[in-house]
Write a protein that holds these residues in place. Structure first.
Motif, PDB file in Angstrom:
ATOM      1  N   GLY A  13       0.812  -1.222   0.000  1.00  9.65           N
ATOM      2  CA  GLY A  13       0.000   0.000   0.000  1.00  9.65           C
ATOM      3  C   GLY A  13       0.837   1.261   0.000  1.00  9.65           C
ATOM      4  O   GLY A  13       0.572   2.200  -0.764  1.00  9.65           O
ATOM      5  N   ILE A  14       1.866   1.288   0.829  1.00  9.05           N
ATOM      6  CA  ILE A  14       2.732   2.470   0.902  1.00  9.05           C
ATOM      7  C   ILE A  14       3.496   2.645  -0.411  1.00  9.05           C
ATOM      8  O   ILE A  14       3.568   3.745  -0.959  1.00  9.05           O
ATOM      9  N   GLY A  15       4.055   1.552  -0.933  1.00  7.57           N
ATOM     10  CA  GLY A  15       4.791   1.630  -2.196  1.00  7.57           C
ATOM     11  C   GLY A  15       3.906   2.097  -3.344  1.00  7.57           C
ATOM     12  O   GLY A  15       4.314   2.924  -4.162  1.00  7.57           O
ATOM     13  N   SER A  16       2.689   1.570  -3.398  1.00  7.87           N
ATOM     14  CA  SER A  16       1.751   1.973  -4.453  1.00  7.87           C
ATOM     15  C   SER A  16       1.372   3.447  -4.324  1.00  7.87           C
ATOM     16  O   SER A  16       1.283   4.159  -5.330  1.00  7.87           O
ATOM     17  N   SER A  17       1.169   3.895  -3.094  1.00  5.49           N
ATOM     18  CA  SER A  17       0.812   5.301  -2.874  1.00  5.49           C
ATOM     19  C   SER A  17       1.936   6.233  -3.309  1.00  5.49           C
ATOM     20  O   SER A  17       1.692   7.255  -3.964  1.00  5.49           O
ATOM     21  N   ILE A  18       3.158   5.876  -2.959  1.00  4.06           N
ATOM     22  CA  ILE A  18       4.306   6.702  -3.360  1.00  4.06           C
ATOM     23  C   ILE A  18       4.438   6.718  -4.872  1.00  4.06           C
ATOM     24  O   ILE A  18       4.691   7.763  -5.476  1.00  4.06           O
ATOM     25  N   MET A  19       4.237   5.558  -5.510  1.00  2.50           N
ATOM     26  CA  MET A  19       4.325   5.499  -6.968  1.00  2.50           C
ATOM     27  C   MET A  19       3.252   6.373  -7.612  1.00  2.50           C
ATOM     28  O   MET A  19       3.525   7.068  -8.588  1.00  2.50           O
ATOM     29  N   LEU A  20       2.048   6.377  -7.053  1.00  6.62           N
ATOM     30  CA  LEU A  20       0.991   7.235  -7.599  1.00  6.62           C
ATOM     31  C   LEU A  20       1.370   8.710  -7.502  1.00  6.62           C
ATOM     32  O   LEU A  20       1.085   9.491  -8.418  1.00  6.62           O
ATOM     33  N   ILE A  21       2.012   9.084  -6.410  1.00  7.18           N
ATOM     34  CA  ILE A  21       2.458  10.474  -6.263  1.00  7.18           C
ATOM     35  C   ILE A  21       3.482  10.809  -7.344  1.00  7.18           C
ATOM     36  O   ILE A  21       3.394  11.858  -7.989  1.00  7.18           O
ATOM     37  N   PHE A  22       4.449   9.907  -7.565  1.00  7.32           N
ATOM     38  CA  PHE A  22       5.462  10.147  -8.598  1.00  7.32           C
ATOM     39  C   PHE A  22       4.840  10.184  -9.992  1.00  7.32           C
ATOM     40  O   PHE A  22       5.242  10.988 -10.836  1.00  7.32           O
ATOM     41  N   ILE A  23       3.837   9.330 -10.246  1.00  8.09           N
ATOM     42  CA  ILE A  23       3.146   9.337 -11.540  1.00  8.09           C
ATOM     43  C   ILE A  23       2.459  10.681 -11.752  1.00  8.09           C
ATOM     44  O   ILE A  23       2.520  11.261 -12.838  1.00  8.09           O
ATOM     45  N   ALA A  24       1.827  11.189 -10.710  1.00 10.68           N
ATOM     46  CA  ALA A  24       1.128  12.480 -10.819  1.00 10.68           C
ATOM     47  C   ALA A  24       2.114  13.626 -11.017  1.00 10.68           C
ATOM     48  O   ALA A  24       1.881  14.525 -11.831  1.00 10.68           O
ATOM     49  N   ILE A  25       3.224  13.607 -10.289  1.00 10.22           N
ATOM     50  CA  ILE A  25       4.198  14.701 -10.375  1.00 10.22           C
ATOM     51  C   ILE A  25       4.884  14.713 -11.742  1.00 10.22           C
ATOM     52  O   ILE A  25       5.023  15.766 -12.365  1.00 10.22           O
ATOM     53  N   PHE A  26       5.311  13.535 -12.197  1.00 13.13           N
ATOM     54  CA  PHE A  26       6.117  13.471 -13.422  1.00 13.13           C
ATOM     55  C   PHE A  26       5.311  13.102 -14.657  1.00 13.13           C
ATOM     56  O   PHE A  26       5.866  12.973 -15.745  1.00 13.13           O
ATOM     57  N   ASP A  27       3.979  12.935 -14.503  1.00 11.38           N
ATOM     58  CA  ASP A  27       3.075  12.659 -15.619  1.00 11.38           C
ATOM     59  C   ASP A  27       3.599  11.523 -16.496  1.00 11.38           C
ATOM     60  O   ASP A  27       3.819  11.693 -17.697  1.00 11.38           O
ATOM     61  N   VAL A  28       3.795  10.352 -15.872  1.00 14.40           N
ATOM     62  CA  VAL A  28       4.269   9.181 -16.605  1.00 14.40           C
ATOM     63  C   VAL A  28       3.154   8.149 -16.721  1.00 14.40           C
ATOM     64  O   VAL A  28       2.198   8.151 -15.958  1.00 14.40           O
ATOM     65  N   THR A  29       3.294   7.279 -17.693  1.00 15.94           N
ATOM     66  CA  THR A  29       2.367   6.178 -17.890  1.00 15.94           C
ATOM     67  C   THR A  29       3.105   4.893 -17.558  1.00 15.94           C
ATOM     68  O   THR A  29       4.264   4.729 -17.952  1.00 15.94           O
ATOM     69  N   ILE A  30       2.438   4.002 -16.843  1.00 17.46           N
ATOM     70  CA  ILE A  30       3.083   2.731 -16.524  1.00 17.46           C
ATOM     71  C   ILE A  30       2.206   1.583 -16.996  1.00 17.46           C
ATOM     72  O   ILE A  30       0.990   1.705 -17.089  1.00 17.46           O
ATOM     73  N   GLY A  31       2.864   0.470 -17.307  1.00 13.29           N
ATOM     74  CA  GLY A  31       2.159  -0.718 -17.762  1.00 13.29           C
ATOM     75  C   GLY A  31       2.104  -1.783 -16.679  1.00 13.29           C
ATOM     76  O   GLY A  31       2.481  -1.557 -15.529  1.00 13.29           O
ATOM     77  N   PHE A  32       1.661  -2.973 -17.086  1.00 11.71           N
ATOM     78  CA  PHE A  32       1.487  -4.068 -16.139  1.00 11.71           C
ATOM     79  C   PHE A  32       2.787  -4.435 -15.439  1.00 11.71           C
ATOM     80  O   PHE A  32       2.796  -4.659 -14.225  1.00 11.71           O
ATOM     81  N   GLN A  33       3.891  -4.510 -16.188  1.00 13.71           N
ATOM     82  CA  GLN A  33       5.168  -4.895 -15.570  1.00 13.71           C
ATOM     83  C   GLN A  33       5.557  -3.917 -14.465  1.00 13.71           C
ATOM     84  O   GLN A  33       6.010  -4.322 -13.396  1.00 13.71           O
ATOM     85  N   GLU A  34       5.366  -2.622 -14.722  1.00 15.08           N
ATOM     86  CA  GLU A  34       5.718  -1.622 -13.716  1.00 15.08           C
ATOM     87  C   GLU A  34       4.801  -1.706 -12.491  1.00 15.08           C
ATOM     88  O   GLU A  34       5.250  -1.578 -11.362  1.00 15.08           O
ATOM     89  N   VAL A  35       3.505  -1.937 -12.728  1.00 19.16           N
ATOM     90  CA  VAL A  35       2.566  -2.083 -11.610  1.00 19.16           C
ATOM     91  C   VAL A  35       2.951  -3.296 -10.776  1.00 19.16           C
ATOM     92  O   VAL A  35       3.032  -3.226  -9.540  1.00 19.16           O
ATOM     93  N   PHE A  36       3.215  -4.428 -11.445  1.00 22.65           N
ATOM     94  CA  PHE A  36       3.639  -5.634 -10.736  1.00 22.65           C
ATOM     95  C   PHE A  36       4.937  -5.373  -9.971  1.00 22.65           C
ATOM     96  O   PHE A  36       5.092  -5.819  -8.830  1.00 22.65           O
ATOM     97  N   SER A  37       5.854  -4.638 -10.586  1.00 21.99           N
ATOM     98  CA  SER A  37       7.131  -4.314  -9.939  1.00 21.99           C
ATOM     99  C   SER A  37       6.927  -3.486  -8.675  1.00 21.99           C
ATOM    100  O   SER A  37       7.598  -3.701  -7.667  1.00 21.99           O
ATOM    101  N   VAL A  38       6.014  -2.526  -8.734  1.00 22.81           N
ATOM    102  CA  VAL A  38       5.724  -1.697  -7.558  1.00 22.81           C
ATOM    103  C   VAL A  38       5.158  -2.565  -6.442  1.00 22.81           C
ATOM    104  O   VAL A  38       5.542  -2.438  -5.279  1.00 22.81           O
ATOM    105  N   TYR A  39       4.250  -3.474  -6.781  1.00 25.36           N
ATOM    106  CA  TYR A  39       3.694  -4.387  -5.775  1.00 25.36           C
ATOM    107  C   TYR A  39       4.788  -5.273  -5.182  1.00 25.36           C
ATOM    108  O   TYR A  39       4.834  -5.478  -3.962  1.00 25.36           O
ATOM    109  N   LEU A  40       5.654  -5.809  -6.043  1.00 24.87           N
ATOM    110  CA  LEU A  40       6.737  -6.671  -5.573  1.00 24.87           C
ATOM    111  C   LEU A  40       7.683  -5.897  -4.659  1.00 24.87           C
ATOM    112  O   LEU A  40       8.046  -6.361  -3.570  1.00 24.87           O
ATOM    113  N   PHE A  41       8.054  -4.700  -5.076  1.00 23.45           N
ATOM    114  CA  PHE A  41       8.937  -3.856  -4.265  1.00 23.45           C
ATOM    115  C   PHE A  41       8.291  -3.549  -2.915  1.00 23.45           C
ATOM    116  O   PHE A  41       8.921  -3.671  -1.861  1.00 23.45           O
TER     117      PHE A  41
END
Length: 127
Positions: A13-41
């Protein structure tokens, strides 16, 4: 719910929340591999606090194990996903930002644990 599972899910949950903040700040698009990577991390970072359950290890070493394992996981996953260029300046910047975020989260959990301990001690004294 078992303490390790709860910690692992909190990490996700914390990792996903931080990633969402970075996505919003840097306006990036992520795919399934990146989402899975965030969950794994997040899961690994949430699992690593199991080291705090080992009484024989001094707290500074527990912190080093937790931080070190988190950094290794972050840089492994970020290298696989090409999130951080393998050049000195971006690596140092990513390490600095990661360490600051880690320390802030760690301090928040430390304060929560201290408050919970005080409440428990107060209840025990009343008994």
């Amino acid at each position: 719910m078992n303490k390790t599972l709860k910690s692992t899910l909190q990490g996700i949950g914390i990792g996903s929340s931080i990633m969402l903040i970075f996505i919003a700040i840097f306006d990036v698009t992520i795919g399934f591999q990146e989402v899975f990577s965030v969950y794994l991390f997040g899961a690994v970072c949430g699992f690593l606090p199991i080291v705090y359950e080992v009484d024989r290890i001094p707290l500074p070493f527990k912190l080093i194990i937790h931080l070190g394992g988190s950094i290794i996981t972050f840089f492994t996953i970020s290298t696989i996903n090409h999130w951080v260029p393998l050049q000195p300046e971006p690596l140092i910047g990513a390490l600095t930002v990661f360490t600051l975020i880690f320390i802030v989260i760690w301090l928040i959990f430390l304060m929560i644990n201290i408050q919970q301990s005080k409440k428990i001690n107060t209840k025990l004294k009343k008994m």
